[in-house]
Design a protein around this motif. Structure first.
Motif, PDB file in Angstrom:
ATOM      1  N   GLN A  98       8.536   4.645 -19.612  1.00  0.00           N
ATOM      2  CA  GLN A  98       9.946   4.957 -19.386  1.00  0.00           C
ATOM      3  C   GLN A  98      10.158   6.417 -18.996  1.00  0.00           C
ATOM      4  N   ARG A  99       9.275   7.270 -19.412  1.00  0.00           N
ATOM      5  CA  ARG A  99       9.365   8.679 -19.011  1.00  0.00           C
ATOM      6  C   ARG A  99       8.810   8.876 -17.605  1.00  0.00           C
ATOM      7  N   VAL A 100       8.619   7.778 -16.914  1.00  0.00           N
ATOM      8  CA  VAL A 100       8.176   7.718 -15.511  1.00  0.00           C
ATOM      9  C   VAL A 100       6.828   8.423 -15.338  1.00  0.00           C
ATOM     10  N   SER A 101       5.840   7.780 -15.845  1.00  0.00           N
ATOM     11  CA  SER A 101       4.468   8.161 -15.564  1.00  0.00           C
ATOM     12  C   SER A 101       3.665   6.868 -15.424  1.00  0.00           C
ATOM     13  N   PHE A 102       2.660   6.862 -14.610  1.00  0.00           N
ATOM     14  CA  PHE A 102       1.865   5.658 -14.378  1.00  0.00           C
ATOM     15  C   PHE A 102       0.553   6.055 -13.725  1.00  0.00           C
ATOM     16  N   TRP A 103      -0.335   5.067 -13.629  1.00  0.00           N
ATOM     17  CA  TRP A 103      -1.604   5.225 -12.921  1.00  0.00           C
ATOM     18  C   TRP A 103      -1.569   4.338 -11.682  1.00  0.00           C
ATOM     19  N   PHE A 104      -2.331   4.751 -10.663  1.00  0.00           N
ATOM     20  CA  PHE A 104      -2.421   3.901  -9.469  1.00  0.00           C
ATOM     21  C   PHE A 104      -3.813   3.995  -8.872  1.00  0.00           C
ATOM     22  N   VAL A 105      -4.203   2.952  -8.178  1.00  0.00           N
ATOM     23  CA  VAL A 105      -5.459   2.910  -7.433  1.00  0.00           C
ATOM     24  C   VAL A 105      -5.165   2.258  -6.094  1.00  0.00           C
ATOM     25  N   VAL A 106      -6.076   2.470  -5.150  1.00  0.00           N
ATOM     26  CA  VAL A 106      -5.988   1.833  -3.833  1.00  0.00           C
ATOM     27  C   VAL A 106      -7.228   0.964  -3.684  1.00  0.00           C
ATOM     28  N   THR A 107      -7.038  -0.310  -3.458  1.00  0.00           N
ATOM     29  CA  THR A 107      -8.163  -1.241  -3.388  1.00  0.00           C
ATOM     30  C   THR A 107      -8.597  -1.461  -1.948  1.00  0.00           C
ATOM     31  N   ASP A 108      -9.828  -1.890  -1.816  1.00  0.00           N
ATOM     32  CA  ASP A 108     -10.378  -2.262  -0.517  1.00  0.00           C
ATOM     33  C   ASP A 108     -10.214  -3.774  -0.374  1.00  0.00           C
ATOM     34  N   PRO A 109      -9.459  -4.232   0.634  1.00  0.00           N
ATOM     35  CA  PRO A 109      -9.217  -5.682   0.746  1.00  0.00           C
ATOM     36  C   PRO A 109     -10.469  -6.490   1.038  1.00  0.00           C
ATOM     37  N   LEU A 162       8.579   1.522  -3.207  1.00  0.00           N
ATOM     38  CA  LEU A 162       8.626   2.651  -2.268  1.00  0.00           C
ATOM     39  C   LEU A 162       7.417   3.557  -2.456  1.00  0.00           C
ATOM     40  N   PHE A 163       7.024   3.787  -3.698  1.00  0.00           N
ATOM     41  CA  PHE A 163       5.855   4.622  -3.948  1.00  0.00           C
ATOM     42  C   PHE A 163       4.594   3.983  -3.375  1.00  0.00           C
ATOM     43  N   ARG A 164       4.426   2.694  -3.615  1.00  0.00           N
ATOM     44  CA  ARG A 164       3.255   1.995  -3.079  1.00  0.00           C
ATOM     45  C   ARG A 164       3.256   2.044  -1.547  1.00  0.00           C
ATOM     46  N   ALA A 165       4.451   1.916  -0.964  1.00  0.00           N
ATOM     47  CA  ALA A 165       4.557   1.960   0.492  1.00  0.00           C
ATOM     48  C   ALA A 165       4.162   3.346   1.028  1.00  0.00           C
ATOM     49  N   MET A 166       4.575   4.394   0.326  1.00  0.00           N
ATOM     50  CA  MET A 166       4.246   5.742   0.775  1.00  0.00           C
ATOM     51  C   MET A 166       2.748   6.016   0.642  1.00  0.00           C
ATOM     52  N   VAL A 167       2.129   5.495  -0.414  1.00  0.00           N
ATOM     53  CA  VAL A 167       0.680   5.667  -0.563  1.00  0.00           C
ATOM     54  C   VAL A 167      -0.062   4.886   0.517  1.00  0.00           C
ATOM     55  N   ALA A 168       0.384   3.662   0.780  1.00  0.00           N
ATOM     56  CA  ALA A 168      -0.240   2.874   1.854  1.00  0.00           C
ATOM     57  C   ALA A 168      -0.072   3.564   3.205  1.00  0.00           C
ATOM     58  N   PHE A 169       1.129   4.114   3.446  1.00  0.00           N
ATOM     59  CA  PHE A 169       1.372   4.866   4.681  1.00  0.00           C
ATOM     60  C   PHE A 169       0.401   6.039   4.795  1.00  0.00           C
ATOM     61  N   SER A 170       0.189   6.752   3.702  1.00  0.00           N
ATOM     62  CA  SER A 170      -0.725   7.900   3.721  1.00  0.00           C
ATOM     63  C   SER A 170      -2.160   7.454   3.984  1.00  0.00           C
ATOM     64  N   MET A 171      -2.567   6.341   3.381  1.00  0.00           N
ATOM     65  CA  MET A 171      -3.937   5.864   3.570  1.00  0.00           C
ATOM     66  C   MET A 171      -4.166   5.417   5.011  1.00  0.00           C
ATOM     67  N   ARG A 172      -3.150   4.895   5.663  1.00  0.00           N
ATOM     68  CA  ARG A 172      -3.310   4.442   7.050  1.00  0.00           C
ATOM     69  C   ARG A 172      -3.537   5.606   8.007  1.00  0.00           C
ATOM     70  N   LYS A 173      -3.264   6.838   7.545  1.00  0.00           N
ATOM     71  CA  LYS A 173      -3.530   8.017   8.360  1.00  0.00           C
ATOM     72  C   LYS A 173      -4.995   8.433   8.299  1.00  0.00           C
ATOM     73  N   VAL A 174      -5.737   7.876   7.340  1.00  0.00           N
ATOM     74  CA  VAL A 174      -7.158   8.212   7.178  1.00  0.00           C
ATOM     75  C   VAL A 174      -7.982   7.357   8.128  1.00  0.00           C
ATOM     76  N   PRO A 175      -8.975   7.925   8.801  1.00  0.00           N
ATOM     77  CA  PRO A 175      -9.812   7.121   9.703  1.00  0.00           C
ATOM     78  C   PRO A 175     -10.448   5.934   8.984  1.00  0.00           C
ATOM     79  N   ASN A 176     -10.462   4.807   9.667  1.00  0.00           N
ATOM     80  CA  ASN A 176     -11.067   3.559   9.178  1.00  0.00           C
ATOM     81  C   ASN A 176     -10.286   2.923   8.029  1.00  0.00           C
ATOM     82  N   ARG A 177      -9.055   3.445   7.757  1.00  0.00           N
ATOM     83  CA  ARG A 177      -8.228   2.841   6.709  1.00  0.00           C
ATOM     84  C   ARG A 177      -6.886   2.400   7.285  1.00  0.00           C
ATOM     85  N   GLU A 178      -6.858   2.072   8.574  1.00  0.00           N
ATOM     86  CA  GLU A 178      -5.612   1.715   9.244  1.00  0.00           C
ATOM     87  C   GLU A 178      -5.072   0.361   8.807  1.00  0.00           C
TER      88      GLU A 178
END
Length: 222
Positions: A79-90, A49-65
């Motif tokens: 376990q204390r619910v912390s992590f890192w994330f990145v968004v890649t260019d396909p 769900l988190f990845r989906a929400m980040v992807a949804f947000s990126m699709r709102k940016v021009p040229n990232r649809e």
């Protein structure tokens, strides 16, 4: 060959998503603090769900649809619910610029928070400043408040003008009566000379003081 391809993809992902890596963001969630007994467990479904929400947000940016869920990578989940994330260019083997990701997250921060029943304090993007809460609409429209203030000012000004006119009229009415009273007092004043009361000379009626008349003037009528 398939397992080799999967291994290569996993290795590339591991290289792109690392703590403090370029264009990587750390996220920290305080689910227990926010929801108490209603707190949910963080699992692979929540990660999806988190990845989906980040992807949804990126699709709102021009040229990232064309951003997909698979383009969002998570790593170092604790376990204390912390992590890192990145968004890649396909189309290229690198991550998207941090400023684009930050702009997308800030524009859709409320949507992301609502998806996890959290807020800016319990769902923290450590390198992304918190967004301000949307301004609340006043119960009464602003134009009505401004109109009411102006209307009150006009009413007060008109009241002051009316009261000033009434006072000025009263002063004008008192002026002639006081002058008449003064003249009447002057006319009724009796002059005393050498202990003998003398009537003042009435210039209006043309009267002549008898004291200064000669004998001939008294006997001879005019």
């Amino acid at each position: 060959m398939l397992w080799l391809l999967v291994f290569l993809v996993t290795a590339v992902h591991a290289e792109l998503c690392q703590p403090d890596a370029e264009n990587a963001f750390k996220v920290r969630l305080s689910i227990r603090t926010a929801l108490g007994d209603k707190a949910y467990a963080w699992d692979t479904n929540e990660e999806y769900l988190f990845r989906a929400m980040v992807a949804f947000s990126m699709r709102k940016v021009p040229n990232r649809e064309t951003t997909e869920i698979s383009h969002v990578l998570l790593c170092n989940v604790t376990q204390r619910v912390s992590f890192w994330f990145v968004v890649t260019d396909p189309s290229k083997n690198h991550t998207l610029p941090a400023d684009e990701v930050q702009s997308a997250i800030r524009m859709n921060r409320n949507r992301i928070n609502n998806a996890f029943f959290l807020n800016d304090q319990t769902l923290e993007f450590l390198k992304i400043p918190s967004t301000l809460a949307p301004p609340t609409d006043p119960s009464m429209p602003i134009w009505i408040i401004i109109f009411g203030v102006i209307f009150c000012i006009v009413i007060v000004a008109i009241t002051l003008l009316v009261l000033s006119g009434i006072r000025q009229r009263r002063r004008n009415n008192k002026g002639p009566s006081e002058m008449d009273d003064t003249e009447d007092k002057c006319e009724n004043t009796v002059t005393i000379e050498n202990g003998i009361p003398c009537d003042p000379l009435d210039m209006k009626g043309g009267h002549i003081n008898d004291t200064f008349m000669t004998e001939e003037e008294r006997l001879t009528p005019l």
